[in-house]
Design a protein around this motif. Structure first.
Motif, PDB file in Angstrom:
ATOM      1  N   SER A 146      -1.505   4.151  -2.201  1.00  0.00           N
ATOM      2  CA  SER A 146      -2.812   3.776  -2.091  1.00  0.00           C
ATOM      3  C   SER A 146      -2.609   2.070  -1.832  1.00  0.00           C
ATOM      4  O   SER A 146      -3.605   1.462  -1.462  1.00  0.00           O
ATOM      5  CB  SER A 146      -3.607   3.877  -3.396  1.00  0.00           C
ATOM      6  OG  SER A 146      -3.964   5.475  -3.525  1.00  0.00           O
ATOM      7  N   PHE A 147      -1.640   1.474  -2.268  1.00  0.00           N
ATOM      8  CA  PHE A 147      -1.272   0.147  -1.935  1.00  0.00           C
ATOM      9  C   PHE A 147      -0.904  -0.176  -0.483  1.00  0.00           C
ATOM     10  O   PHE A 147      -0.169   0.467   0.035  1.00  0.00           O
ATOM     11  CB  PHE A 147      -0.052  -0.272  -2.820  1.00  0.00           C
ATOM     12  CG  PHE A 147      -0.237  -0.474  -4.523  1.00  0.00           C
ATOM     13  CD1 PHE A 147      -0.590  -1.603  -4.992  1.00  0.00           C
ATOM     14  CD2 PHE A 147      -0.274   0.860  -4.949  1.00  0.00           C
ATOM     15  CE1 PHE A 147      -0.845  -1.765  -6.299  1.00  0.00           C
ATOM     16  CE2 PHE A 147      -0.688   0.521  -6.464  1.00  0.00           C
ATOM     17  CZ  PHE A 147      -0.866  -0.525  -7.061  1.00  0.00           C
ATOM     18  N   LEU A 148      -1.815  -1.127   0.013  1.00  0.00           N
ATOM     19  CA  LEU A 148      -1.546  -1.436   1.433  1.00  0.00           C
ATOM     20  C   LEU A 148       0.051  -2.289   1.559  1.00  0.00           C
ATOM     21  O   LEU A 148       0.071  -3.109   0.443  1.00  0.00           O
ATOM     22  CB  LEU A 148      -2.671  -2.481   1.709  1.00  0.00           C
ATOM     23  CG  LEU A 148      -2.409  -3.009   3.171  1.00  0.00           C
ATOM     24  CD1 LEU A 148      -2.184  -1.852   4.211  1.00  0.00           C
ATOM     25  CD2 LEU A 148      -3.469  -4.141   3.827  1.00  0.00           C
ATOM     26  N   GLN A 149       0.900  -2.037   2.261  1.00  0.00           N
ATOM     27  CA  GLN A 149       2.042  -2.671   2.487  1.00  0.00           C
ATOM     28  C   GLN A 149       2.101  -3.541   3.799  1.00  0.00           C
ATOM     29  O   GLN A 149       1.704  -2.666   4.920  1.00  0.00           O
ATOM     30  CB  GLN A 149       3.330  -1.779   2.373  1.00  0.00           C
ATOM     31  CG  GLN A 149       3.342  -1.172   0.886  1.00  0.00           C
ATOM     32  CD  GLN A 149       4.726  -0.612   0.506  1.00  0.00           C
ATOM     33  OE1 GLN A 149       5.624  -0.726   1.285  1.00  0.00           O
ATOM     34  NE2 GLN A 149       4.925  -0.062  -0.526  1.00  0.00           N
ATOM     35  N   LYS A 150       2.799  -4.469   3.735  1.00  0.00           N
ATOM     36  CA  LYS A 150       2.909  -5.205   5.287  1.00  0.00           C
ATOM     37  C   LYS A 150       4.731  -5.689   5.247  1.00  0.00           C
ATOM     38  O   LYS A 150       5.111  -6.188   4.097  1.00  0.00           O
ATOM     39  CB  LYS A 150       2.229  -6.449   5.115  1.00  0.00           C
ATOM     40  CG  LYS A 150       0.590  -6.179   5.483  1.00  0.00           C
ATOM     41  CD  LYS A 150      -0.107  -7.554   5.634  1.00  0.00           C
ATOM     42  CE  LYS A 150      -1.555  -7.175   6.228  1.00  0.00           C
ATOM     43  NZ  LYS A 150      -2.459  -8.283   6.109  1.00  0.00           N
ATOM     44  N   GLN A 187       1.087  -6.349  -1.005  1.00  0.00           N
ATOM     45  CA  GLN A 187       0.365  -7.527  -1.104  1.00  0.00           C
ATOM     46  C   GLN A 187      -0.799  -7.682  -2.065  1.00  0.00           C
ATOM     47  O   GLN A 187      -2.002  -7.392  -2.104  1.00  0.00           O
ATOM     48  CB  GLN A 187      -0.374  -7.305   0.466  1.00  0.00           C
ATOM     49  CG  GLN A 187       0.303  -7.053   1.794  1.00  0.00           C
ATOM     50  CD  GLN A 187       1.416  -8.077   2.198  1.00  0.00           C
ATOM     51  OE1 GLN A 187       1.000  -9.304   1.992  1.00  0.00           O
ATOM     52  NE2 GLN A 187       2.488  -7.768   1.950  1.00  0.00           N
ATOM     53  N   SER A 188      -0.298  -9.109  -3.031  1.00  0.00           N
ATOM     54  CA  SER A 188      -1.334  -9.194  -3.898  1.00  0.00           C
ATOM     55  C   SER A 188      -2.561 -10.253  -3.197  1.00  0.00           C
ATOM     56  O   SER A 188      -2.493 -10.802  -2.278  1.00  0.00           O
ATOM     57  CB  SER A 188      -0.774 -10.282  -5.028  1.00  0.00           C
ATOM     58  OG  SER A 188      -0.343 -11.269  -4.402  1.00  0.00           O
ATOM     59  N   VAL A 189      -3.491 -10.015  -3.858  1.00  0.00           N
ATOM     60  CA  VAL A 189      -4.720 -10.957  -3.552  1.00  0.00           C
ATOM     61  C   VAL A 189      -4.771 -12.316  -4.067  1.00  0.00           C
ATOM     62  O   VAL A 189      -4.734 -12.358  -5.376  1.00  0.00           O
ATOM     63  CB  VAL A 189      -6.155 -10.173  -3.816  1.00  0.00           C
ATOM     64  CG1 VAL A 189      -7.398 -11.001  -3.500  1.00  0.00           C
ATOM     65  CG2 VAL A 189      -6.107  -8.593  -3.149  1.00  0.00           C
ATOM     66  N   PRO A 190      -4.708 -13.264  -3.339  1.00  0.00           N
ATOM     67  CA  PRO A 190      -4.527 -14.707  -4.066  1.00  0.00           C
ATOM     68  C   PRO A 190      -5.565 -15.128  -4.859  1.00  0.00           C
ATOM     69  O   PRO A 190      -6.856 -14.776  -4.594  1.00  0.00           O
ATOM     70  CB  PRO A 190      -4.384 -15.610  -2.631  1.00  0.00           C
ATOM     71  CG  PRO A 190      -3.936 -14.771  -1.709  1.00  0.00           C
ATOM     72  CD  PRO A 190      -4.624 -13.491  -1.936  1.00  0.00           C
ATOM     73  N   PHE A 219      -4.360  -6.086  -5.719  1.00  0.00           N
ATOM     74  CA  PHE A 219      -3.500  -5.924  -4.616  1.00  0.00           C
ATOM     75  C   PHE A 219      -4.299  -5.228  -3.502  1.00  0.00           C
ATOM     76  O   PHE A 219      -5.492  -4.518  -3.659  1.00  0.00           O
ATOM     77  CB  PHE A 219      -2.224  -5.074  -4.961  1.00  0.00           C
ATOM     78  CG  PHE A 219      -1.396  -5.820  -5.934  1.00  0.00           C
ATOM     79  CD1 PHE A 219      -0.070  -6.227  -5.192  1.00  0.00           C
ATOM     80  CD2 PHE A 219      -1.489  -5.570  -6.968  1.00  0.00           C
ATOM     81  CE1 PHE A 219       0.643  -6.834  -5.871  1.00  0.00           C
ATOM     82  CE2 PHE A 219      -0.502  -6.054  -7.914  1.00  0.00           C
ATOM     83  CZ  PHE A 219       0.457  -6.662  -7.583  1.00  0.00           C
ATOM     84  N   GLU A 220      -4.141  -5.676  -2.275  1.00  0.00           N
ATOM     85  CA  GLU A 220      -4.663  -5.095  -1.138  1.00  0.00           C
ATOM     86  C   GLU A 220      -4.278  -3.494  -0.894  1.00  0.00           C
ATOM     87  O   GLU A 220      -3.262  -3.076  -1.550  1.00  0.00           O
ATOM     88  CB  GLU A 220      -4.072  -5.678   0.040  1.00  0.00           C
ATOM     89  CG  GLU A 220      -4.374  -7.030   0.430  1.00  0.00           C
ATOM     90  CD  GLU A 220      -5.710  -7.424   0.519  1.00  0.00           C
ATOM     91  OE1 GLU A 220      -6.633  -6.674   0.452  1.00  0.00           O
ATOM     92  OE2 GLU A 220      -6.219  -8.567   0.683  1.00  0.00           O
ATOM     93  N   ALA A 221      -5.341  -2.813  -0.574  1.00  0.00           N
ATOM     94  CA  ALA A 221      -5.287  -1.443  -0.832  1.00  0.00           C
ATOM     95  C   ALA A 221      -5.649  -0.575   0.486  1.00  0.00           C
ATOM     96  O   ALA A 221      -6.137  -1.285   1.690  1.00  0.00           O
ATOM     97  CB  ALA A 221      -6.301  -0.600  -1.885  1.00  0.00           C
TER      98      ALA A 221
END
Length: 226
Positions: A152-156, A161-164, A175-177
């Motif tokens: 479910s966690f978005l990955q790049k 990717q944490s949300v600042p 975290f971005e999802a």
């Protein structure tokens, strides 16, 4: 009388859908998985949102070790549970308490918004609290659920990717999802999907915590909340 029938019928349709969404099990046939319960997880809920709490051990810390690269203290020795939830970016981040409710995040939650994961570390969680429900999974089901949560966690470029500058306190991060959020397919339907990955049966559509909890009781996943 006819002028009142149409509004009545239209008003009853959503109620009927909610009832059927709770009563009809998903999956319809109980999954053929290892049913020996060896893992306890906790379902946490407030009036509108649910989280999943996983007891921390070395295996779980290793599974989520990549969160440490974003500054999340997954290795903190005094933490007992990793609490994870999915939700709409605007409302989830901007509404840590009921006193923080604002019109724009609510509007985005009722339409379509980007999604985020929220992770938190907690001390031990008493089982007798009204907002806590204990659920038991097989080892196979537990592993499948953890795998689905990680997905479910978005990955790049292979990294989460944490949300600042987004957190409620010192022990949590956003975290971005993956996926889009709206109130009809929101945090509680995500939680239900994760529980199904773990081998539990839920209602077909449970957009509210109370409906998810009731469906778990109706379909034999565990005892009801005390």
């Amino acid at each position: 009388m006819r002028s009142f029938r149409l509004p009545l019928v239209l008003g009853l349709i959503p109620l009927l859908i909610l009832i059927l969404g709770t009563l009809v099990p998903r999956p319809f046939v109980s999954p053929a998985v290892d049913r020996q319960p060896s893992r306890e997880i906790l379902l946490l809920h407030n009036p509108i949102h649910t989280d999943i709490a996983l007891r921390l051990d070395e295996d779980l810390r290793s599974e989520f070790a990549e969160l440490a690269n974003a500054g999340f203290a997954i290795g903190r020795p005094d933490a007992v549970y990793l609490v994870i939830g999915w939700g709409g970016r605007s409302f989830y981040i901007e509404t840590p308490t009921w006193g923080d409710v604002k019109p724009m995040p609510v509007l985005r939650a009722l339409t379509v918004d980007r999604s985020v994961m929220h992770v938190d570390l907690t001390a031990d969680i008493p089982r007798n609290l009204p907002q806590v429900r204990s659920l038991r999974l097989s080892e196979t089901g537990y592993r499948q659920m953890v795998k689905a949560i990680k997905a479910s966690f978005l990955q790049k470029e292979g990294r989460v990717q944490s949300v600042p500058d987004a957190a409620y306190g010192d022990n949590d991060l956003f975290f971005e999802a993956n996926g889009r959020f709206n109130a009809l397919l929101g945090c509680n339907t995500w939680t239900a999907a994760m529980l199904r990955e773990g081998g539990l049966r839920t209602g077909w559509w449970t957009p509210l915590p109370q409906l998810l909890d009731l469906s778990l009781t109706l379909h034999g996943s565990s005892s009801p909340l005390p």
